[in-house]
Motif scaffolding. Structure first.
Motif, PDB file in Angstrom:
ATOM      1  N   GLY A   1      54.073  19.596  41.591  1.00 32.66           N
ATOM      2  CA  GLY A   1      54.812  20.837  41.815  1.00 32.66           C
ATOM      3  C   GLY A   1      53.954  21.961  42.297  1.00 32.66           C
ATOM      4  O   GLY A   1      52.744  21.811  42.531  1.00 32.66           O
ATOM      5  N   CYS A   2      54.599  23.108  42.458  1.00 35.16           N
ATOM      6  CA  CYS A   2      53.877  24.339  42.816  1.00 35.16           C
ATOM      7  C   CYS A   2      54.800  25.527  42.626  1.00 35.16           C
ATOM      8  O   CYS A   2      55.988  25.372  42.351  1.00 35.16           O
ATOM      9  N   TYR A   3      54.216  26.692  42.752  1.00 38.82           N
ATOM     10  CA  TYR A   3      54.976  27.943  42.723  1.00 38.82           C
ATOM     11  C   TYR A   3      54.969  28.549  44.116  1.00 38.82           C
ATOM     12  O   TYR A   3      54.053  28.330  44.910  1.00 38.82           O
ATOM     13  N   ILE A   4      55.995  29.372  44.366  1.00 40.75           N
ATOM     14  CA  ILE A   4      56.042  30.189  45.591  1.00 40.75           C
ATOM     15  C   ILE A   4      56.386  31.607  45.155  1.00 40.75           C
ATOM     16  O   ILE A   4      57.188  31.811  44.243  1.00 40.75           O
ATOM     17  N   ASN A   5      55.786  32.600  45.801  1.00 43.42           N
ATOM     18  CA  ASN A   5      56.058  33.992  45.444  1.00 43.42           C
ATOM     19  C   ASN A   5      57.510  34.369  45.699  1.00 43.42           C
ATOM     20  O   ASN A   5      58.133  33.888  46.648  1.00 43.42           O
ATOM     21  N   LYS A   6      58.007  35.295  44.895  1.00 42.52           N
ATOM     22  CA  LYS A   6      59.388  35.764  45.059  1.00 42.52           C
ATOM     23  C   LYS A   6      59.573  36.428  46.423  1.00 42.52           C
ATOM     24  O   LYS A   6      60.572  36.221  47.108  1.00 42.52           O
ATOM     25  N   GLU A   7      58.602  37.238  46.823  1.00 43.82           N
ATOM     26  CA  GLU A   7      58.767  37.969  48.085  1.00 43.82           C
ATOM     27  C   GLU A   7      58.818  37.017  49.285  1.00 43.82           C
ATOM     28  O   GLU A   7      59.447  37.319  50.292  1.00 43.82           O
ATOM     29  N   ASP A   8      58.189  35.859  49.162  1.00 43.53           N
ATOM     30  CA  ASP A   8      58.223  34.913  50.279  1.00 43.53           C
ATOM     31  C   ASP A   8      59.560  34.175  50.340  1.00 43.53           C
ATOM     32  O   ASP A   8      60.035  33.815  51.420  1.00 43.53           O
ATOM     33  N   PHE A   9      60.154  33.977  49.187  1.00 40.64           N
ATOM     34  CA  PHE A   9      61.510  33.423  49.151  1.00 40.64           C
ATOM     35  C   PHE A   9      62.488  34.443  49.747  1.00 40.64           C
ATOM     36  O   PHE A   9      63.326  34.102  50.582  1.00 40.64           O
ATOM     37  N   ASP A  10      62.358  35.695  49.336  1.00 46.61           N
ATOM     38  CA  ASP A  10      63.216  36.757  49.888  1.00 46.61           C
ATOM     39  C   ASP A  10      63.057  36.822  51.403  1.00 46.61           C
ATOM     40  O   ASP A  10      64.038  36.968  52.138  1.00 46.61           O
TER      41      ASP A  10
END
Ligand SMILES: [Fe+2]
Length: 365
Positions: free
Chosen positions: A347-356
């Motif tokens: 797995g991994c994480y992605i920043n909220k702002e990049d999803f937005d």
């Protein structure tokens, strides 16, 4: 469309065809001018020195253009008229209905097969948009038929934004490991929570790919935190206020770090709209309130956590190898049922702002 306009020395009144009406301050309109002197189109940056605008600034002339599609304003300090579109003016109206971002909150019974999408579909432009729409609507999505290797996580992450570095590294791979400090590595039931309550900028998305499953149990659990908020708001205003106002600290101590952050369980923006749900009973740090408030706080988190642990609110599914679960960590609580056996995940994480960002580029909202 723009139906009618009139202006004074301080405001411009605009009537729209759909009967909305608003008064825009002169200074605001001038500051938002998108002509070539005031605005750099290539960089989408303001060129105008707002603080330097003349105090006698005023509108010299206005005209409605192309049947109300645009409004031209001739400013006292510019030679040529500046054009404003109907979409721009209406989009910035204070009088229109509150921005409804079309999120449909859900309980277990509301979930459907729509939460799944095949990996191959996501490889086309339209398919990827479809995937984003599902992820945005439900707050989570399962991508099926992924290759059971860490590379799949990276490929999908890079389509959305980029892999976020954290104390767990960038891309990770794990199976139950009793030597790790974090509760996520045990085989016991992991109650619904959000990750990184100890971070001031909690990850926006988490991706979890099942690479191997030879076990009993271990369902992935998703709970819509926005639905919990909606439910509590309806049933008990006082509890809702406590969860919206008391800043709860979370911390992570171990593996050579001491991280700590605090925010309310229901975090609002300045328009009082819920923007983030954060709840992690495992990571809650020591804190003390005045006794009466402290007791109310425990009543509030009891209600919250009992809802989060109620099957009515939980989507449960055993991830099969090749299934990648992706969820919005600012909205969805995640958990995992108790299991016995081997379960390997990447797995991994992605920043909220990049999803937005990817949602805005694809006009998801
Ligand atoms: Fe977690």
């Amino acid at each position: 469309m723009i139906k009618n306009i009139k202006f004074s020395s301080t405001e411009l009144n605009v009537k729209f065809i759909n009967n909305f009406e608003d008064n825009y301050p002169i200074i605001w309109l001038r500051d938002h001018a998108k002509d070539e002197i005031s605005w750099d189109d290539r960089s989408s940056q303001r060129k105008i020195f707002t603080a330097g605008l003349d105090e006698s600034l005023h509108i010299k002339k206005t005209s409605i253009v192309e049947n109300g599609k645009y409004l031209d304003i001739l400013w006292s300090d510019l030679e040529r008229p500046t054009r404003y579109s109907y979409e721009f003016l209406f989009g910035n109206s204070l009088n229109k209905e509150n921005k409804n971002r079309n999120i449909k909150t859900w309980k277990n019974n509301d979930t459907t097969k729509d939460v799944y999408i095949d990996y191959d579909i996501t490889t086309s432009k339209e398919g990827f948009k479809k995937f984003l729409q599902k992820l945005y609507n439900w707050g989570f999505c399962v991508i099926t038929n992924c290759k059971t290797e860490m590379k799949s996580v990276e490929t999908i992450a890079n389509k959305i934004g980029y892999v976020r570095q954290s104390i767990f590294g960038g891309l990770w791979s794990f199976q139950s490991d009793e030597n790790m400090a974090d509760s996520a590595y045990t085989q016991e039931e992991l109650r619904p929570h959000t990750d990184s309550t100890y971070s001031n900028d909690a990850p926006g998305l988490q991706l979890l790919l099942c690479c191997e499953y030879n076990a009993k149990g271990g369902e992935s659990i998703m709970v819509d935190g926005f639905k919990i908020a909606e439910t509590i708001k309806k049933e008990n205003k006082e509890i809702y206020e406590i969860l919206s106002n008391i800043e709860v600290p979370g911390n992570y101590i171990g593996d050579g770090v001491f991280l700590e952050a605090r925010r309310p369980i229901f975090k609002m923006n300045s328009d009082n709209e819920l923007i983030q749900v954060s709840f992690n009973n495992y990571d809650r740090a020591d804190f003390r309130l005045k006794n009466d408030l402290m007791i109310k706080f425990y009543e509030a988190i009891k209600r919250f956590d009992l809802i989060a642990n109620s099957k009515d609110f939980q989507w449960r599914h055993i991830l099969k190898p090749g299934e990648l679960l992706i969820f919005n960590n600012w909205r969805i609580l995640h958990g995992r049922g108790e299991f016995k056996g081997i379960r390997k995940m990447s797995g991994c994480y992605i920043n909220k702002e990049d999803f937005d960002s990817v949602c805005k580029l694809n006009k998801i909202y």
